[in-house]
Motif scaffolding. Structure first.
Motif, PDB file in Angstrom:
ATOM      1  N   ALA A  36       0.990  -1.161  -0.101  1.00  0.00           N
ATOM      2  CA  ALA A  36      -0.082  -0.128   0.230  1.00  0.00           C
ATOM      3  C   ALA A  36       0.848   1.211  -0.162  1.00  0.00           C
ATOM      4  O   ALA A  36       1.763   1.573   1.058  1.00  0.00           O
ATOM      5  N   VAL A  37       0.817   2.079  -1.005  1.00  0.00           N
ATOM      6  CA  VAL A  37       1.833   3.222  -1.331  1.00  0.00           C
ATOM      7  C   VAL A  37       1.248   4.363  -1.579  1.00  0.00           C
ATOM      8  O   VAL A  37       0.036   4.477  -2.861  1.00  0.00           O
ATOM      9  N   PRO A  38       1.098   5.652  -0.690  1.00  0.00           N
ATOM     10  CA  PRO A  38       0.638   6.697  -1.023  1.00  0.00           C
ATOM     11  C   PRO A  38       1.100   7.096  -2.448  1.00  0.00           C
ATOM     12  O   PRO A  38       2.136   7.317  -2.754  1.00  0.00           O
ATOM     13  N   GLN A  39       0.187   7.720  -3.281  1.00  0.00           N
ATOM     14  CA  GLN A  39       0.354   8.384  -4.471  1.00  0.00           C
ATOM     15  C   GLN A  39       0.641  10.071  -4.153  1.00  0.00           C
ATOM     16  O   GLN A  39      -0.138  10.703  -4.197  1.00  0.00           O
ATOM     17  N   THR A  40       1.887  10.364  -4.027  1.00  0.00           N
ATOM     18  CA  THR A  40       2.304  11.572  -3.643  1.00  0.00           C
ATOM     19  C   THR A  40       3.696  12.007  -4.301  1.00  0.00           C
ATOM     20  O   THR A  40       4.515  11.013  -4.490  1.00  0.00           O
ATOM     21  N   ASP A  41       3.859  13.238  -4.600  1.00  0.00           N
ATOM     22  CA  ASP A  41       5.228  13.668  -4.887  1.00  0.00           C
ATOM     23  C   ASP A  41       6.201  13.646  -3.855  1.00  0.00           C
ATOM     24  O   ASP A  41       7.471  13.914  -4.124  1.00  0.00           O
ATOM     25  N   LYS A  42       5.837  13.750  -2.645  1.00  0.00           N
ATOM     26  CA  LYS A  42       6.729  13.686  -1.418  1.00  0.00           C
ATOM     27  C   LYS A  42       7.302  12.349  -1.379  1.00  0.00           C
ATOM     28  O   LYS A  42       6.721  11.471  -1.414  1.00  0.00           O
ATOM     29  N   PRO A  43       8.536  12.334  -0.601  1.00  0.00           N
ATOM     30  CA  PRO A  43       9.403  11.012  -0.405  1.00  0.00           C
ATOM     31  C   PRO A  43       8.477  10.292   0.726  1.00  0.00           C
ATOM     32  O   PRO A  43       8.022  11.244   1.781  1.00  0.00           O
ATOM     33  N   ILE A  44       8.566   9.125   0.520  1.00  0.00           N
ATOM     34  CA  ILE A  44       7.979   8.290   1.506  1.00  0.00           C
ATOM     35  C   ILE A  44       8.825   8.452   2.821  1.00  0.00           C
ATOM     36  O   ILE A  44       9.880   8.145   2.849  1.00  0.00           O
ATOM     37  N   GLU A  45       8.201   8.834   4.090  1.00  0.00           N
ATOM     38  CA  GLU A  45       9.189   8.763   5.282  1.00  0.00           C
ATOM     39  C   GLU A  45       9.277   7.549   5.702  1.00  0.00           C
ATOM     40  O   GLU A  45      10.453   7.288   6.363  1.00  0.00           O
ATOM     41  N   ALA A  46       8.175   6.653   5.583  1.00  0.00           N
ATOM     42  CA  ALA A  46       8.542   5.448   6.580  1.00  0.00           C
ATOM     43  C   ALA A  46       7.994   4.349   5.705  1.00  0.00           C
ATOM     44  O   ALA A  46       6.900   4.656   5.254  1.00  0.00           O
ATOM     45  N   LEU A  47       8.631   3.156   5.806  1.00  0.00           N
ATOM     46  CA  LEU A  47       8.022   1.768   5.292  1.00  0.00           C
ATOM     47  C   LEU A  47       7.749   0.832   6.502  1.00  0.00           C
ATOM     48  O   LEU A  47       8.658   0.510   7.260  1.00  0.00           O
ATOM     49  N   LYS A  48       6.761   0.413   6.484  1.00  0.00           N
ATOM     50  CA  LYS A  48       6.319  -0.538   7.295  1.00  0.00           C
ATOM     51  C   LYS A  48       5.977  -2.066   6.807  1.00  0.00           C
ATOM     52  O   LYS A  48       5.388  -2.129   5.907  1.00  0.00           O
TER      53      LYS A  48
END
Length: 683
Positions: free
Chosen positions: A475-487
């Protein structure tokens, strides 16, 4: 060379035992897991006595092989040779022989009931046979008379022909009825993790029987032989392999090779007493070769469905390489008779002739066959009842002790020493510190995509270097920002499918629908925290589920054990491999600044093991078990380490968050975390 062979129904117990599987399953082909098992079988075969060797080379490696075998039988270190406390209940004279009813204690409370057959004529000391019994149930009106009664005619023959013969009961089907069926039908998977097998108890009882026989003036301890059929054939192998006092061996229907057991399905007809906890990945010809150069006769019938003839001959042929290297080819032969898995006169005559030749230097014709002459009551040992202090029925609980940890140290130097010792103890536990051989995840393929709100859900198929595949949902947010954390969430199976926990909230995966339940709620959580999530389905669950029934899955798991692996060892390797792929930013997996892995129950223990070689993750663990008895099941794990030390290794190497679970391991780790500077948090 005698020519005869009989595969053996060692622990099928015919009509007498519970939950008997077909002798050899048709094995219809279960896709990836069957292919994996066949691949691992070929690997084990390729390492078993395939290279030419000299006698010097064999003798050089034999001490280490004996150490490994003892370890796999739960006999390393050796148990203490305590007082046998032998008791002769009585002695009765018959025509040409006498019988003593005896019991002794191979360890305190571990009673062994026996009948000792003695010649009435001739001058001793006599060559002596230890007869270890197969699975013959002799029980009347609720009283077990022991499997020694089912084979008594062999003891009579030996005594009438100038041998002492001690016939001992086994822990299952003896007068005191223990169990051999821990993983076979009782779900006691912790036996494998403890490193316990009833094969080790039977071998130890046999060795202690030899200790007792050495005290008898009638016995020539330089002329010991051992034999038995079915389960007794198997115990003959174990005992002769680790006890050099035995000079001649005739295991009847007690061995075949890994291919018969795993690929052809013979394991389904055998309980746990037939196998060592095979964490060093042996094929059975290595066990047989441990007897070289002493006199060894393979005895088998040609239509035994549990020990098929082809595997017996393959085992014999490999074993002869060691005998040839030692210049002892005349000391090994194979005896094949017509028939199924059955105690036949033809088989027994060959065994008698072998002992006559190698213990008495006689090649005279056999003029008398073995015939049953006694009623069960005549051979009963515990005529006044079972001893109150017996520890046979719970021997699995204590014969191989579980690891126990001393109090954790509070200074860093002492902890560093403790840490190194803990890692060393689990270094050769398959899957504990490094991936099980033949399984590592390699590449990721997307099979399905779905967007819910601002979150993309991707179904992944992850290829390995084996026929097995792994499956995950991201499950991955569709955003231009870098993903902060991966769980990374590790699931636990339940009746509906797989249950994951993310930030303490349950998320259900439905196997029937191949989907996470409540995608909107998951998407909301993921988007609000700008974190990506990987839901990993462990091997054997979800889309990689092997079989529908518990019984079928049981025997697949037992096949893995026989190959030196375990389902949970593969699962730990699966988690470890995924962490490695994430660290490499493998294509198809999300990338983030930090990685956290979250799990509950025994899966939390798998995470601790998987992260031992990966320091760049944080751990959130919930609902830790009280100990490692119920999992994860890795061969020899709970013999080597306990939960306290495992949790301490995790706390020392990673930022660790624990829930409010309160068991001894958690209490100890919390007590030392601050003085040792471990980053330990509580939810």
């Amino acid at each position: 060379m005698l020519l005869n062979s009989l595969p053996h129904r060692a622990c099928l117990f015919a009509l007498t035992l519970l939950w008997i599987a077909p002798a050899v399953a048709e094995y219809p082909g279960r896709g990836p897991i069957d292919a994996y098992l066949a691949q691992r079988t070929a690997t084990v075969e390729s390492r078993c006595l395939t290279e030419p060797l000299t006698g010097e080379q064999w003798n050089a490696q034999r001490p280490e092989l004996e150490r490994q075998l003892r370890d796999m039988l739960g006999l390393n270190p050796w148990p203490e040779r305590t007082d046998l406390k032998p008791t002769i209940v009585d002695r009765t004279e018959y025509d040409g022989y006498a019988v003593e009813r005896i019991h002794f204690q191979s360890r305190p409370g571990l009673y062994v009931s026996a009948n000792l057959y003695l010649p009435s004529a001739g001058e001793g000391p006599f060559p002596t046979i230890l007869y270890v019994c197969g699975h013959a149930r002799v029980k009347e009106d609720g009283v077990s008379y022991g499997n020694k009664v089912g084979y008594h005619h062999h003891g009579v023959w030996f005594a009438r022909h100038g041998y002492v013969c001690m016939m001992i009961d086994t822990i299952q089907l003896g007068e005191i009825e223990g169990i051999h069926h821990g993983t076979y039908s009782k779900g006691m998977w912790w036996w494998a993790s403890r490193g316990y097998t009833p094969a080790g108890v039977e071998a130890w009882n046999s060795m202690r029987a030899l200790d007792y026989l050495e005290t008898r003036p009638e016995v020539d301890a330089k002329r010991f032989g051992v034999t038995g059929r079915s389960g007794g054939g198997s115990y003959s192998w174990w005992t002769a392999a680790i006890d050099q006092r035995i000079k001649a061996v005739v295991p009847v229907a007690g061995i075949t090779d890994m291919r018969n057991h795993v690929v052809d399905g013979c394991i389904e007809g055998h309980c746990d007493c037939m196998f060592m906890v095979n964490r060093f990945g042996w094929d059975f010809a290595t066990v047989a070769a441990m007897i070289a150069p002493r006199a060894l006769l393979f005895a088998n019938s040609h239509r035994d469905r549990i020990f098929p003839l082809d595997g017996v001959i393959r085992t014999y042929q490999k074993t002869t390489k060691v005998y040839e290297a030692l210049g002892a080819l005349d000391n090994v032969a194979v005896h094949i008779t017509e028939g199924p898995h059955k105690d036949t006169q033809a088989l027994r005559v060959g065994a008698f002739a072998w002992f006559e030749k190698h213990l008495k230097n006689s090649t005279d014709e056999m003029e008398e066959v073995a015939r049953k002459v006694h009623e069960p009551q005549q051979l009963q040992v515990y005529v006044d009842g079972i001893p109150a202090d017996q520890r046979v029925t719970d021997v699995q609980e204590w014969f191989v002790p579980a690891a126990t940890a001393a109090a954790l140290p509070t200074d860093n130097a002492a902890w560093a020493k403790r840490q190194a010792e803990s890692l060393q103890r689990i270094d050769d536990v398959p899957g504990a510190v490094r991936n099980v051989e033949g399984f590592a995840l390699q590449s990721v393929n997307e099979t399905k995509r779905q967007v819910v709100g601002t979150v993309a859900f991707r179904h992944l198929e992850i290829d390995s270097n084996s026929p097995l595949k792994s499956f995950a949902i991201t499950a991955v947010p569709q955003t231009d920002k870098p993903i902060e954390a991966l769980k990374v969430c590790i699931g636990s199976p339940d009746e509906q499918g797989i249950r994951f926990t993310i930030d303490g909230e349950a998320v259900q995966y439905s196997t029937a629908d191949d989907e996470l339940v409540g995608l909107e709620a998951v998407a909301k959580t993921v988007a609000s925290e700008n974190q990506a999530v990987v839901f990993l389905m462990l091997q054997g669950d979800g889309k990689s589920r092997w079989m529908e029934t518990e019984k079928e899955t049981t025997h697949l798991r037992r096949r893995l054990h026989l190959l030196g692996q375990s389902l949970d060892g593969i699962r730990v390797s699966e988690i470890r491999s995924l962490l490695e792929l994430l660290a490499e930013s493998a294509k198809g997996l999300p990338v983030a600044k930090s990685v956290e892995i979250e799990a509950s129950g025994k899966e939390a223990c798998m995470v601790m093991l998987a992260s031992l070689t990966n320091a760049d993750v944080s751990l959130t663990l919930r609902q830790l078990p009280e100990n490692l008895a119920d999992g994860p099941i890795l061969l020899g794990l709970s013999k080597a380490i306990d939960l306290t030390d495992l949790l301490a290794l995790a706390a020392a190497g990673h930022p660790l968050t624990l829930d409010t679970s309160d068991n001894e391991a958690v209490r100890q780790v919390r007590a030392v975390a601050e003085p040792l500077g471990w980053p330990l948090a509580r939810e």
